[in-house]
Design a protein around this motif. Sequence first.
Motif, PDB file in Angstrom:
ATOM      1  N   LEU A 440       0.882  -1.291   0.117  1.00 13.96           N
ATOM      2  CA  LEU A 440      -0.068  -0.125  -0.053  1.00 13.96           C
ATOM      3  C   LEU A 440       0.907   1.113   0.196  1.00 13.96           C
ATOM      4  CD1 LEU A 440      -2.957  -1.028   2.620  1.00 13.96           C
ATOM      5  CD2 LEU A 440      -3.107  -0.895   0.047  1.00 13.96           C
ATOM      6  N   TYR A 441       1.954   1.267   0.645  1.00 16.21           N
ATOM      7  CA  TYR A 441       2.817   2.363   0.529  1.00 16.21           C
ATOM      8  C   TYR A 441       3.345   2.775  -0.945  1.00 16.21           C
ATOM      9  CZ  TYR A 441       6.955   5.406   1.411  1.00 16.21           C
ATOM     10  OH  TYR A 441       8.091   6.336   1.295  1.00 16.21           O
ATOM     11  N   ILE A 442       3.722   1.713  -1.719  1.00 13.81           N
ATOM     12  CA  ILE A 442       4.068   1.916  -2.900  1.00 13.81           C
ATOM     13  C   ILE A 442       2.752   2.577  -3.883  1.00 13.81           C
ATOM     14  CG2 ILE A 442       4.771   0.659  -5.120  1.00 13.81           C
ATOM     15  CD1 ILE A 442       6.375  -1.320  -3.257  1.00 13.81           C
ATOM     16  N   GLN A 443       1.620   1.800  -3.476  1.00 15.05           N
ATOM     17  CA  GLN A 443       0.622   2.411  -4.275  1.00 15.05           C
ATOM     18  C   GLN A 443       0.220   3.947  -3.871  1.00 15.05           C
ATOM     19  OE1 GLN A 443      -0.664   0.932  -6.896  1.00 15.05           O
ATOM     20  NE2 GLN A 443       0.627  -0.898  -6.586  1.00 15.05           N
ATOM     21  N   GLN A 444       0.341   4.552  -2.652  1.00 16.36           N
ATOM     22  CA  GLN A 444       0.278   5.568  -2.169  1.00 16.36           C
ATOM     23  C   GLN A 444       1.212   6.554  -2.784  1.00 16.36           C
ATOM     24  OE1 GLN A 444      -0.064   5.024   2.037  1.00 16.36           O
ATOM     25  NE2 GLN A 444      -2.126   5.647   2.118  1.00 16.36           N
ATOM     26  N   LEU A 445       2.496   6.238  -3.061  1.00 17.04           N
ATOM     27  CA  LEU A 445       3.209   6.851  -3.975  1.00 17.04           C
ATOM     28  C   LEU A 445       2.799   7.050  -5.301  1.00 17.04           C
ATOM     29  CD1 LEU A 445       6.713   5.628  -2.490  1.00 17.04           C
ATOM     30  CD2 LEU A 445       5.419   7.767  -1.881  1.00 17.04           C
ATOM     31  N   ARG A 446       2.184   6.066  -5.525  1.00 19.28           N
ATOM     32  CA  ARG A 446       1.715   6.057  -7.174  1.00 19.28           C
ATOM     33  C   ARG A 446       0.421   7.099  -7.216  1.00 19.28           C
ATOM     34  NH1 ARG A 446      -1.262   0.971 -10.204  1.00 19.28           N
ATOM     35  NH2 ARG A 446      -1.779   2.030 -12.118  1.00 19.28           N
ATOM     36  N   PHE A 447      -0.525   6.804  -6.363  1.00 18.39           N
ATOM     37  CA  PHE A 447      -1.707   7.462  -6.524  1.00 18.39           C
ATOM     38  C   PHE A 447      -1.732   8.957  -5.868  1.00 18.39           C
ATOM     39  CE2 PHE A 447      -3.023   3.005  -7.461  1.00 18.39           C
ATOM     40  CZ  PHE A 447      -3.665   3.538  -8.706  1.00 18.39           C
ATOM     41  N   GLN A 448      -0.767   9.083  -5.027  1.00 16.02           N
ATOM     42  CA  GLN A 448      -0.747  10.301  -4.142  1.00 16.02           C
ATOM     43  C   GLN A 448      -1.977  10.504  -3.300  1.00 16.02           C
ATOM     44  OE1 GLN A 448       2.149  12.106  -3.842  1.00 16.02           O
ATOM     45  NE2 GLN A 448       3.048  10.481  -5.201  1.00 16.02           N
ATOM     46  N   GLU A 449      -2.792  11.700  -3.499  1.00 16.93           N
ATOM     47  CA  GLU A 449      -4.021  12.003  -2.772  1.00 16.93           C
ATOM     48  C   GLU A 449      -5.130  11.240  -3.297  1.00 16.93           C
ATOM     49  OE1 GLU A 449      -3.555  14.775  -6.081  1.00 16.93           O
ATOM     50  OE2 GLU A 449      -2.152  14.188  -4.690  1.00 16.93           O
ATOM     51  N   ARG A 450      -5.087  10.567  -4.336  1.00 18.55           N
ATOM     52  CA  ARG A 450      -5.981  10.036  -4.772  1.00 18.55           C
ATOM     53  C   ARG A 450      -6.424   8.487  -3.895  1.00 18.55           C
ATOM     54  NH1 ARG A 450      -5.845   8.312 -10.598  1.00 18.55           N
ATOM     55  NH2 ARG A 450      -7.998   7.560 -10.037  1.00 18.55           N
ATOM     56  N   LEU A 451      -5.603   8.273  -3.275  1.00 17.61           N
ATOM     57  CA  LEU A 451      -5.767   6.875  -2.319  1.00 17.61           C
ATOM     58  C   LEU A 451      -5.239   7.153  -0.892  1.00 17.61           C
ATOM     59  CD1 LEU A 451      -6.143   3.882  -2.449  1.00 17.61           C
ATOM     60  CD2 LEU A 451      -3.840   3.511  -2.613  1.00 17.61           C
TER      61      LEU A 451
END
Length: 589
Positions: A440-451
């Motif tokens: 989830l940390y990697i995906q939060q870096l990817r989606f930024q404020e959208r996730l």
Amino acid sequence: MKRRISMRSKIISLSVILISLALLIQGGWFFYHYYNAQVSLAYDNMEASVEQMRFSINKAFSDINNSALSLLTSPTMQNWLAGRISFDRNLPEFQENARAMQEDCKNNNLFDNTFYSYGLSTAFLISQNSEIPLYTYSTPYNSSIFTFEELKVLFEKESDAAVFIPPSQDSKDIFFIKQAQNYNRNQTIFFLYVINQSCFQELFSGLLSDVTISVTDRNDIVLFSNTPAMVGQEYHRYLEENKALYPGKDTLGYSRQITSAPFHVNLFTSTKSITTPIAVTLLQYVAIMAVLLVAFIFIAVWSFSNYTYFIKDMVSNLNEVRNQNYRTRMKMYKETDLNRISFTFNKMTGEFEDLIAKVYKNELLLKESEIRLLHSQMNPHFLTNTLTTIGVSALLNNDSEVYQMISSLNVLVTANLTGSLKGDLYTVVEKEYEWIKSYLYIQQLRFQERLSCEINVRDKQILNYYIPRLSVEPIVENAVIHGIENSSNKINYIKIDIYTENGDLFFEVSDNGCGCDFDPLKNSSGDDSGRQHIGISNIVERIHLLFGDSYGLEFQSSSGVGTTVIIKLPVLKDRPDQDSKTLENEREE
């Protein structure tokens, strides 16, 4: 090779043996009671015969005694009792008194009837010096053969008012003697009756030929009998001397005393009168039972053959199963219990067929997993070392964000490659929790404020429980790929709730992504969406294999609203045995 007896033959043989044994026991019981009943009946018949004989003899002796007593009431005897006359031969009136006494006897009805009824031959009046023939019915008896002195001595020994003298070698007649004294007791006379045996022989005429009856006096002398050779003999001595004719073990005996005289009535008969009809009945019973046994055997063979024919059907179907024909089915029967067996067998073969299909499917999944592993296999040490080098380089350049991203990626790579190659099947919830956080940390870096992500562990003790390795992280990954990536929402969230309930462990993964209107587990189409959910299907299959169908995944999804996936697992506080038969173990084999 020794031939084995079939189950049907054993059942039929056992039935025949049981029927024969039942008939044998019944026959033995019947003849035991039948023999006892016949013996009891024989004793009853003997008792009835003896009682009848005793009654007749009692009546005869009583009538004879009463006839003698009736003479004492005659006019002549009344004068003698009073002492007015005498029967002394030396007196002039002797002849007149004798004729008067004879006339009284003729006029005495009781005396006359007794002589007529019992065939008495002659009656005498014996005084001290005279012998007067009073009455003659049949053949006259010329001499009394007893003197006054002999009779007086006899009565002194017997001390009775009346005496019966049995037959002897000199005479076959029976003598009845009655003593009388006048009132002054200075004169004594004797009435002597000569009784022919023929009058008593008529009493035996109604008895059976195999019955021996006799009348004995107090000295055990046989007075009369239906066996002439016994008359005048001692009863028991005669039986002792003629054991061959009257063996004790083969005879039944009965004896009763006569009340009006000191005599006994004795009766015995051969047991052949009982055993002979029993033997005839036994032969008839054996013949009837033989016919019935043959009929029972025929009926048993026929009925059990019809009833046990299903055994042949079952053996035939079992052979089909042994030959791996699991589609074989037993037919339905008319009998309810046989139908139950047939239903159970058919259900069992159906379950075999389903189980084999399931195992075959699992084998295909295993082969597919092995192929995927071979395609994706690479040296994990090289990859992790490379990622570690990149992370250290970013850290040296003060780029902490890149370092954190590389570290999270390294954790995921290590979890997917290293654990699979080592064959580790289980891991603690804490490890799975770290892998989810890294992803989830990697995906939060990817989606930024959208996730937005949230992980809630209700009880910290849950982190120490064991679960199948990578059974939750792929679900989170699926939520991002199919829910968040295609979502048009400005803000998306993924919420993970970990808790226990009713002794089971639950992971609830929710998102507000695009959702779907189909169940990914049931979608078998060949499009891209179907292929994308194959990882979820593998997780479900693995959980079912490990813990059964009561555990697995539950999908709640709606298009445009989002998806919730609930993973249900058992609570494992200790690490399970790695040697148990699991999908991964089968892969290693």
